[in-house]
Each structure stands twice: as C-alpha cells, then as structure tokens.
Design a protein around this motif. Structure first.
Motif, PDB file in Angstrom:
ATOM      1  N   ASP A 212       0.869  -1.254   0.027  1.00  0.00           N
ATOM      2  CA  ASP A 212      -0.063   0.034  -0.023  1.00  0.00           C
ATOM      3  C   ASP A 212       1.143   1.242  -0.139  1.00  0.00           C
ATOM      4  OD1 ASP A 212      -2.360  -1.598  -0.004  1.00  0.00           O
ATOM      5  OD2 ASP A 212      -2.745  -1.553   2.145  1.00  0.00           O
ATOM      6  N   TRP A 213       2.026   1.216   0.746  1.00  0.00           N
ATOM      7  CA  TRP A 213       2.774   2.457   0.857  1.00  0.00           C
ATOM      8  C   TRP A 213       3.251   2.783  -0.642  1.00  0.00           C
ATOM      9  CZ3 TRP A 213       7.487   2.238  -1.177  1.00  0.00           C
ATOM     10  CH2 TRP A 213       8.193   1.348  -0.964  1.00  0.00           C
ATOM     11  N   TYR A 214       3.581   1.858  -1.602  1.00  0.00           N
ATOM     12  CA  TYR A 214       3.936   2.221  -2.804  1.00  0.00           C
ATOM     13  C   TYR A 214       3.047   2.831  -3.621  1.00  0.00           C
ATOM     14  CZ  TYR A 214       5.535   1.443  -7.570  1.00  0.00           C
ATOM     15  OH  TYR A 214       6.031   1.742  -8.920  1.00  0.00           O
ATOM     16  N   ALA A 215       1.746   2.292  -3.525  1.00  0.00           N
ATOM     17  CA  ALA A 215       0.476   2.861  -4.143  1.00  0.00           C
ATOM     18  C   ALA A 215       0.365   4.376  -4.005  1.00  0.00           C
ATOM     19  CB  ALA A 215      -0.854   1.783  -4.037  1.00  0.00           C
ATOM     20  N   ASN A 216       0.423   4.495  -2.292  1.00  0.00           N
ATOM     21  CA  ASN A 216       0.147   5.874  -2.009  1.00  0.00           C
ATOM     22  C   ASN A 216       1.309   6.692  -2.371  1.00  0.00           C
ATOM     23  OD1 ASN A 216      -2.050   4.826  -0.752  1.00  0.00           O
ATOM     24  ND2 ASN A 216      -0.817   4.441   1.505  1.00  0.00           N
ATOM     25  N   LEU A 217       2.434   6.348  -2.478  1.00  0.00           N
ATOM     26  CA  LEU A 217       3.612   7.186  -2.936  1.00  0.00           C
ATOM     27  C   LEU A 217       3.341   7.648  -4.357  1.00  0.00           C
ATOM     28  CD1 LEU A 217       6.195   8.297  -2.022  1.00  0.00           C
ATOM     29  CD2 LEU A 217       7.360   6.085  -2.771  1.00  0.00           C
ATOM     30  N   MET A 218       3.172   6.835  -5.068  1.00  0.00           N
ATOM     31  CA  MET A 218       2.826   6.760  -6.431  1.00  0.00           C
ATOM     32  C   MET A 218       1.811   7.829  -6.645  1.00  0.00           C
ATOM     33  SD  MET A 218       5.637   5.402  -8.282  1.00  0.00           S
ATOM     34  CE  MET A 218       6.574   5.903  -6.541  1.00  0.00           C
ATOM     35  N   ALA A 219       0.719   7.859  -5.871  1.00  0.00           N
ATOM     36  CA  ALA A 219      -0.307   8.527  -6.094  1.00  0.00           C
ATOM     37  C   ALA A 219      -0.266  10.225  -5.469  1.00  0.00           C
ATOM     38  CB  ALA A 219      -1.562   8.025  -5.415  1.00  0.00           C
ATOM     39  N   HIS A 220       0.522  10.235  -4.787  1.00  0.00           N
ATOM     40  CA  HIS A 220       0.892  11.592  -3.980  1.00  0.00           C
ATOM     41  C   HIS A 220       2.440  11.798  -3.784  1.00  0.00           C
ATOM     42  CE1 HIS A 220      -3.446  12.072  -3.498  1.00  0.00           C
ATOM     43  NE2 HIS A 220      -3.438  10.957  -2.825  1.00  0.00           N
ATOM     44  N   PRO A 221       3.093  11.690  -4.673  1.00  0.00           N
ATOM     45  CA  PRO A 221       4.745  11.783  -4.693  1.00  0.00           C
ATOM     46  C   PRO A 221       5.067  13.174  -3.862  1.00  0.00           C
ATOM     47  CG  PRO A 221       4.418  12.158  -6.920  1.00  0.00           C
ATOM     48  CD  PRO A 221       2.768  11.775  -6.130  1.00  0.00           C
ATOM     49  N   ASP A 222       4.355  14.202  -4.011  1.00  0.00           N
ATOM     50  CA  ASP A 222       4.590  15.503  -3.720  1.00  0.00           C
ATOM     51  C   ASP A 222       4.259  15.544  -2.237  1.00  0.00           C
ATOM     52  OD1 ASP A 222       1.916  15.143  -4.293  1.00  0.00           O
ATOM     53  OD2 ASP A 222       1.613  17.214  -4.468  1.00  0.00           O
ATOM     54  N   ARG A 223       3.556  14.680  -1.716  1.00  0.00           N
ATOM     55  CA  ARG A 223       3.464  14.910  -0.185  1.00  0.00           C
ATOM     56  C   ARG A 223       3.905  13.768   0.811  1.00  0.00           C
ATOM     57  NH1 ARG A 223      -3.186  14.989  -0.143  1.00  0.00           N
ATOM     58  NH2 ARG A 223      -2.643  15.594   2.338  1.00  0.00           N
ATOM     59  N   ALA A 224       5.082  13.364   0.092  1.00  0.00           N
ATOM     60  CA  ALA A 224       5.677  12.045   0.937  1.00  0.00           C
ATOM     61  C   ALA A 224       7.126  12.736   1.700  1.00  0.00           C
ATOM     62  CB  ALA A 224       6.497  11.088  -0.068  1.00  0.00           C
ATOM     63  N   SER A 225       7.380  12.026   2.777  1.00  0.00           N
ATOM     64  CA  SER A 225       8.858  12.450   3.516  1.00  0.00           C
ATOM     65  C   SER A 225       9.279  11.112   4.212  1.00  0.00           C
ATOM     66  CB  SER A 225       8.291  13.564   4.683  1.00  0.00           C
ATOM     67  OG  SER A 225       7.401  12.925   5.416  1.00  0.00           O
ATOM     68  N   MET A 226      10.396  11.379   4.830  1.00  0.00           N
ATOM     69  CA  MET A 226      11.066  10.189   5.234  1.00  0.00           C
ATOM     70  C   MET A 226      11.567  10.831   6.687  1.00  0.00           C
ATOM     71  SD  MET A 226      14.453   9.318   3.439  1.00  0.00           S
ATOM     72  CE  MET A 226      15.793  10.782   3.115  1.00  0.00           C
ATOM     73  N   GLU A 227      11.526   9.606   7.660  1.00  0.00           N
ATOM     74  CA  GLU A 227      12.114  10.046   9.030  1.00  0.00           C
ATOM     75  C   GLU A 227      13.278   9.003   9.291  1.00  0.00           C
ATOM     76  OE1 GLU A 227       9.298  10.434  12.496  1.00  0.00           O
ATOM     77  OE2 GLU A 227       7.816  10.395  10.935  1.00  0.00           O
ATOM     78  N   LEU A 228      14.496   9.251   9.400  1.00  0.00           N
ATOM     79  CA  LEU A 228      15.568   8.684   9.780  1.00  0.00           C
ATOM     80  C   LEU A 228      15.814   8.298  11.191  1.00  0.00           C
ATOM     81  CD1 LEU A 228      18.309   9.563   7.124  1.00  0.00           C
ATOM     82  CD2 LEU A 228      17.158   7.704   7.153  1.00  0.00           C
TER      83      LEU A 228
END
Length: 150
Positions: free
Chosen positions: A83-99
């Motif tokens: 699901d995270w992949y489908a969400n990322l592809m649908a809204h790539p401009d709203r993604a972030s990462m936390e290290l």
C-alpha cells in the motif's frame, strides 16, 4: 473461523490490525534512534492514502544511494505492491522520510527503471541476499524507488 454477515472487519481484519501494531512499535523505535530491524536499516516513510487522503506511516528497509538518497524496495510480501508504494505513486509530492532520531524530511521519489534499476538492484541484492531470494520466487519485478531529500 467464518465471519457472520454484518460483523465488523473481515477475514483480513485481524492481520491488518496486527500489522498496524507491529508497524507502530517499529516506528517508535526508529523515532527513539534505533534504526535496525531484522539486520536492515529502516526509516519511516510518510505518505498520504491514495483514496482516503489520510496520513500513513510505514517502516521500510532502506539502502544507501549516496548523497543523502535512499533506495526502498516495494516487495509487499512478494505477490503484490504494498500500500505504501501505491500511496507514494499517487501523491509523490506529499511524501517524507524519517531517519532514526530525526525529524521528517520531505522527499522526491523516483521509481527506477532500466539500467538505473539494475545497478541499484545489484547493490541491494549484495547488501541483503534474502531480498534477491524473495525476488527470484516472485511473479513480478519489485519496484525500486529512490528517495531524495527536497
């Protein structure tokens, strides 16, 4: 166990609940500075649900791609994209990462293809042979995504 008509959830409701609980536990560890799970480096990928628009937080394994970029593999247990992949592809401009132990950083995501994917896949397979083993048993090619801080 069969579900009665009208009962809450469904056949996979318990599994989803367990996965949600496990993800929440790993996310807490990452936020407290512990970024390893099953021998792999992990980060929290923040996306937005493609249908719901709700924020989603998913721990994912990552692999170094130089100059602050990270590679993530959308294996999803082998049979389908997660699901995270489908969400990322649908809204790539709203993604972030936390290290581990750091605040969220907005990212640009790029699905790799062709020679770029092959080169990245070789490094991933060398770093984690079990991922290559899973890929060899799958009926599809796992997407590889480069996350670069914006």
């Amino acid at each position: 166990m069969a579900q009665e008509k009208g009962s809450r959830g469904g056949p996979g409701a318990f599994s989803r609940w367990m996965q949600h609980r496990a993800n929440a536990r790993v996310n807490r560890k990452i936020r407290h500075g512990r970024g390893k799970f099953m021998g792999m480096d992990v980060l929290i990928l923040n996306t937005v649900g493609r249908r719901s628009g709700e924020p989603r937080e998913t721990p994912v394994a990552w692999f170094d791609d130089g100059e602050d970029a990270r590679l993530v593999v959308a294996s999803g247990g082998g049979s389908h994209n997660p699901d995270w992949y489908a969400n990322l592809m649908a809204h790539p401009d709203r993604a972030s990462m936390e290290l581990p132990g750091r605040d969220a950083v907005p990212v640009t995501s790029q699905r790799l293809g062709g020679a770029d994917r092959e080169e990245a896949w070789q490094r991933i397979a060398e770093a984690q042979p079990r991922i290559a083993k899973y890929q060899s048993k799958a009926d599809r090619e796992y997407p590889v995504v480069r996350l670069t801080p914006r």
